[in-house]
Design an enzyme around this catalytic site. Structure first.
Site, PDB file in Angstrom:
ATOM      1  N   ILE A  31      46.091  39.774  27.884  1.00 19.78           N
ATOM      2  CA  ILE A  31      46.576  38.539  27.249  1.00 19.78           C
ATOM      3  C   ILE A  31      45.446  37.593  26.825  1.00 19.78           C
ATOM      4  CG2 ILE A  31      48.925  38.515  28.185  1.00 19.78           C
ATOM      5  CD1 ILE A  31      47.895  36.547  30.338  1.00 19.78           C
ATOM      6  N   GLN A  93      34.534  40.527  38.312  1.00 16.50           N
ATOM      7  CA  GLN A  93      35.897  41.085  38.343  1.00 16.50           C
ATOM      8  C   GLN A  93      36.823  39.931  38.740  1.00 16.50           C
ATOM      9  OE1 GLN A  93      36.722  44.107  41.314  1.00 16.50           O
ATOM     10  NE2 GLN A  93      38.715  44.600  40.434  1.00 16.50           N
ATOM     11  N   HIS A  99      41.111  48.167  37.199  1.00 17.16           N
ATOM     12  CA  HIS A  99      41.606  48.253  35.819  1.00 17.16           C
ATOM     13  C   HIS A  99      40.471  48.651  34.890  1.00 17.16           C
ATOM     14  CE1 HIS A  99      40.508  44.065  36.732  1.00 17.16           C
ATOM     15  NE2 HIS A  99      40.095  43.963  35.482  1.00 17.16           N
ATOM     16  N   HIS A 101      39.302  48.487  31.025  1.00 16.18           N
ATOM     17  CA  HIS A 101      39.534  47.835  29.732  1.00 16.18           C
ATOM     18  C   HIS A 101      39.196  48.832  28.624  1.00 16.18           C
ATOM     19  CE1 HIS A 101      39.132  43.503  31.238  1.00 16.18           C
ATOM     20  NE2 HIS A 101      38.523  44.144  32.213  1.00 16.18           N
TER      21      HIS A 101
HETATM   22  P1  AMP Z   1      38.286  41.469  34.919  1.00 16.82           P
HETATM   23  O1  AMP Z   1      38.913  41.418  36.312  1.00 16.82           O
HETATM   24  O2  AMP Z   1      37.184  40.462  34.763  1.00 16.82           O
HETATM   25  O3  AMP Z   1      37.857  42.857  34.527  1.00 16.82           O
HETATM   26  O4  AMP Z   1      39.380  41.039  33.889  1.00 16.82           O
HETATM   27  C1  AMP Z   1      40.727  40.827  34.181  1.00 16.82           C
HETATM   28  C2  AMP Z   1      41.472  40.878  32.886  1.00 16.82           C
HETATM   29  O5  AMP Z   1      42.860  40.788  33.171  1.00 16.82           O
HETATM   30  C3  AMP Z   1      41.126  39.748  31.924  1.00 16.82           C
HETATM   31  O6  AMP Z   1      40.676  40.311  30.691  1.00 16.82           O
HETATM   32  C4  AMP Z   1      42.432  39.000  31.774  1.00 16.82           C
HETATM   33  O7  AMP Z   1      42.634  38.509  30.483  1.00 16.82           O
HETATM   34  C5  AMP Z   1      43.460  40.044  32.130  1.00 16.82           C
HETATM   35  N1  AMP Z   1      44.711  39.518  32.637  1.00 16.82           N
HETATM   36  C6  AMP Z   1      44.880  38.646  33.659  1.00 16.82           C
HETATM   37  N2  AMP Z   1      46.196  38.401  33.849  1.00 16.82           N
HETATM   38  C7  AMP Z   1      46.871  39.136  32.936  1.00 16.82           C
HETATM   39  C8  AMP Z   1      48.242  39.315  32.614  1.00 16.82           C
HETATM   40  N3  AMP Z   1      49.209  38.671  33.284  1.00 16.82           N
HETATM   41  N4  AMP Z   1      48.575  40.160  31.611  1.00 16.82           N
HETATM   42  C9  AMP Z   1      47.594  40.806  30.930  1.00 16.82           C
HETATM   43  N5  AMP Z   1      46.286  40.675  31.170  1.00 16.82           N
HETATM   44  C10 AMP Z   1      45.925  39.852  32.158  1.00 16.82           C
END
Ligand code: AMP
Ligand code: ZN
Length: 140
Positions: A31, A93, A99, A101
């Site tokens: 998002i 993170q 997850h 990307h």
């Molecule tokens: P990171 O943990 O830094 O690898 O990134 C976490 C990712 O999760 C970020 O890019 C956020 O934009 C994404 N994110 C967090 N909450 C949501 C959500 N409810 N739906 C989709 N993406 C999310």
């Protein structure tokens, strides 16, 4: 995990733009996209990082990335795709549920900032020393 935001997404307790799911993985749109088509692949079983995820789930996530990259190629006209995965607060993170990307670069779209790092030659003695340490640890 009760409070984990991605576990809640898997259980359908909070909404997501779902792309795909099977018995092991869930795929949905980020998002806060770094580019159009920025998509996340997660294991359905909660695991915070690469140290906790099972090999079966890891395999499922990463083999799904190949199918998703193919879909980005076909459906979005993506010429290039960055696959990024962070483990731990020290590397920023944010969500502690493993997850991957996938960030496509669609034809004509600007470069993705994250992928542009400056190449500076390192100290070869230090590089070798660190490589040897890792090599020994992987043999143990
Ligand atoms: P990171 O943990 O830094 O690898 O990134 C976490 C990712 O999760 C970020 O890019 C956020 O934009 C994404 N994110 C967090 N909450 C949501 C959500 N409810 N739906 C989709 N993406 C999310
Ligand atoms: Zn979780």
């Amino acid at each position: 995990m009760e409070e984990c935001i991605f576990c809640k997404i898997v259980r359908g307790e909070i909404p997501s733009c779902k792309v795909h799911e099977d018995e092991r993985v869930f795929v949905f749109e980020d998002i806060n996209p770094l580019a159009d088509g920025h998509t996340l692949i997660i294991p359905k079983n909660h695991a915070a990082t690469i140290w906790e995820i099972t090999e079966e789930d890891l395999l499922a996530v990463h083999s799904t990335s190949k199918r998703l990259a193919e879909a980005m190629h076909q459906a979005l006209d993506a010429t290039d795709v960055a696959c990024v995965q962070l483990n731990g607060k020290g590397v920023n993170q944010i969500v502690p549920h493993y997850h991957l990307h996938l960030i496509p670069r669609i034809k004509g779209a600007p470069e993705i900032d994250l992928t542009k790092w400056e190449l500076k030659p390192g100290d070869m003695d230090r590089i070798q020393e660190i490589g040897d340490k890792l090599s020994a640890a992987m043999k143990a």
